[in-house]
Design a protein around this motif. Structure first.
Motif, short mmCIF file in Angstrom:
data_model
loop_
_atom_site.label_atom_id
_atom_site.label_comp_id
_atom_site.label_asym_id
_atom_site.label_seq_id
_atom_site.Cartn_x
_atom_site.Cartn_y
_atom_site.Cartn_z
N HIS A 48 0.84 -1.20 0.00
CA HIS A 48 0.00 0.00 0.00
C HIS A 48 0.88 1.26 0.00
CE1 HIS A 48 -3.43 2.62 1.32
NE2 HIS A 48 -2.42 3.27 1.90
N ALA A 57 -1.60 3.69 5.64
CA ALA A 57 -2.22 2.43 5.30
C ALA A 57 -3.09 1.82 6.35
CB ALA A 57 -1.12 1.44 5.01
N GLU A 61 -6.04 7.14 -1.41
CA GLU A 61 -5.99 5.97 -0.51
C GLU A 61 -6.58 4.75 -1.19
OE1 GLU A 61 -4.30 5.57 2.06
OE2 GLU A 61 -3.72 7.66 2.17
N LYS A 62 -7.70 4.97 -1.88
CA LYS A 62 -8.34 3.85 -2.58
C LYS A 62 -7.41 3.33 -3.68
CE LYS A 62 -13.12 5.20 -1.71
NZ LYS A 62 -14.29 5.89 -2.27
N ASP A 90 -4.68 1.27 -2.16
CA ASP A 90 -5.19 -0.07 -1.81
C ASP A 90 -5.22 -0.95 -3.06
OD1 ASP A 90 -5.57 0.37 0.87
OD2 ASP A 90 -7.74 0.66 0.77
N TYR A 91 -5.72 -0.36 -4.16
CA TYR A 91 -5.91 -1.11 -5.41
C TYR A 91 -4.56 -1.49 -6.04
CZ TYR A 91 -7.25 -1.84 -10.34
OH TYR A 91 -7.41 -2.35 -11.61
N TRP A 145 -8.85 -5.36 6.98
CA TRP A 145 -9.62 -4.16 7.37
C TRP A 145 -10.71 -4.48 8.36
CZ3 TRP A 145 -7.02 -0.11 7.09
CH2 TRP A 145 -5.99 -0.04 6.14
N HIS A 170 -9.08 9.02 5.11
CA HIS A 170 -9.05 7.64 4.64
C HIS A 170 -10.45 7.11 4.40
CE1 HIS A 170 -4.97 8.05 5.92
NE2 HIS A 170 -4.68 6.83 5.52
N THR A 194 -13.40 1.62 6.98
CA THR A 194 -12.97 0.22 6.89
C THR A 194 -13.93 -0.64 6.05
OG1 THR A 194 -13.80 -0.02 9.15
CG2 THR A 194 -11.43 0.09 8.89
N ARG A 254 -12.98 0.01 2.49
CA ARG A 254 -11.71 -0.62 2.14
C ARG A 254 -11.88 -2.12 1.97
NH1 ARG A 254 -7.01 2.87 5.00
NH2 ARG A 254 -6.02 2.45 3.01
N LEU A 287 -11.23 -3.80 -1.69
CA LEU A 287 -10.20 -4.83 -1.85
C LEU A 287 -10.81 -6.14 -2.33
CD1 LEU A 287 -7.65 -4.36 1.07
CD2 LEU A 287 -7.27 -4.09 -1.37
#
Ligand SMILES: [Zn+2]
Length: 377
Positions: free
Chosen positions: A227, A258, A286-287, A290-291, A311, A328, A331, A334, A338
């Motif tokens: 991340h 992260a 942030e997304k 993550d990706y 998460w 962010h 959760t 996220r 993910l």
């Protein structure tokens, strides 16, 4: 009458207040000074030992990711050996005796970690080796030893021929020859602070020791390193600094990072932030981290199946992160983001397709980013 300063007043008041204190009433065992010193040393050794173990674990995981993910790092790649070095100077004064005697860390570069499978590993380099020379160049001693050493091995690595190291192992002098490979050019550091945090500042990735202790598997270490690496590889700091919507945060940008998504950082966040100044990224960045991070993880051959669950686990450490929207994603966002990405990557693996993130327009937030939010205790 002469006016008294508050400090003098306090000095007068304290002895009076002390007489009101109650003295211990039992005979407490006496502590022997010499034994207390021995115990201090013992406890310092334990601290260093734990730090070293965490550090090597982190470097081992990170090494796999920066090498396998080099295609995603664009022009931010450099020759890479897969070992790190430190000297006594990297430790505070009160720790130097312990690291010298207990861990053999010298005043010249001493090998701190050798990542399994790396170039250095295959050449036979071992943790604890003291580097005496690099292509005949002898490292200096002093404050900048490691910075200069790293510059030197980076420069020698660009020559396109194997680099010759002379290391001392016990009483033996050994010659090791290494041909560095290309890897993402971001250093990975372990902060000794007991904070559940991590951040990326455009050139480094920093994981806190408190975060390392939270990880239950190498996959979780890989998830957070990936991340942070994604933030650096996607140049989120640059993008954000040129983004007029963040004018308010100028200069010193903060990143809760992260693993956070709103975990209770207490005062640690501002401490870390003011000390180092990493980026506060928008929710969209942030997304993206993550990706893209999940691709880094998959490229390094880590099992990504459990990544979304991380998460859920983070949510249990701070339930506020479930609904709190700040810098962010929440959760649940996220987890679901993910989960979709895991499906996409697994399908590509199944079809033998190249593992590359899907490109598209980056949707940046139109709203003014909020100031980083620190959740009170
Ligand atoms: Zn992040």
């Amino acid at each position: 009458m002469k006016l008294r300063s508050p400090a003098r007043l306090l000095a007068l008041l304290v002895p009076v207040a002390l007489t009101a204190c109650v003295a211990p009433q039992t005979r407490v065992p006496q502590v022997d000074d010499t034994r207390a010193q021995e115990e201090t040393r013992k406890q310092r050794e334990m601290v260093i030992n734990e730090y070293v173990q965490s550090y090597r674990r982190l470097q081992g995981v990170a090494s796999r990711i920066v090498v396998s993910g080099r295609e995603l790092c664009g022009d931010k790649v450099a020759p890479y050996y897969g070992f790190t070095a430190w000297t006594q100077e990297n430790f505070g004064k009160e720790w130097r005796d312990v690291v010298a005697a207990g861990f053999g860390i010298d005043t010249t570069p001493t090998v701190a970690s050798v990542a399994p499978g790396s170039v250095a590993y295959q050449a036979g380099m071992k943790e604890g080796d003291i580097v005496r020379s690099v292509n005949g160049w002898i490292p200096s001693i002093g404050k900048d030893t490691i910075a200069r050493f790293n510059e030197k091995i980076a420069a020698e690595g660009k020559l396109g021929v194997p680099v010759e190291f002379t290391v001392q192992r016990g009483t033996e002098e050994i010659k090791l020859s290494m041909m560095p490979e290309q890897a993402c050019d971001f250093s990975v550091d372990l902060s000794p602070d007991d904070v559940k945090n991590a951040y990326a500042d455009g050139s480094r990735i920093v994981i806190y020791k408190g975060m390392m202790e939270f990880f239950r598997s190498d996959e979780e270490v890989a998830l957070v390193v990936s991340h942070e690496l994604a933030h650096n590889a996607m140049k989120h700091i640059d993008a954000q600094q040129t983004n007029s919507t963040v004018g308010g945060i100028a200069g010193l940008l903060l990143d809760i990072a992260a693993a956070l998504g709103g975990v209770n950082t207490g005062g640690d966040f501002s401490r870390a932030g003011s000390a180092i100044g990493a980026g506060v990224y928008s929710v969209d960045f942030e997304k993206e981290a993550d990706y893209v991070g999940l691709y880094f993880m998959a490229l390094a051959n880590y099992d990504i199946s459990d990544a979304p669950n991380f998460w859920r686990r983070m949510a249990t450490t701070n339930s506020k992160a479930i609904t709190m929207k700040s810098t962010h994603p929440t959760t649940p966002e996220r987890f679901l983001g993910l989960e979709t990405a895991v499906g996409e990557i697994k399908q590509k693996i199944e079809h033998g397709e190249l593992l590359r993130p899907e490109l598209g327009e980056i949707q940046t937030s139109k709203t003014t980013p909020e100031q980083p939010q620190v959740i009170p205790h």
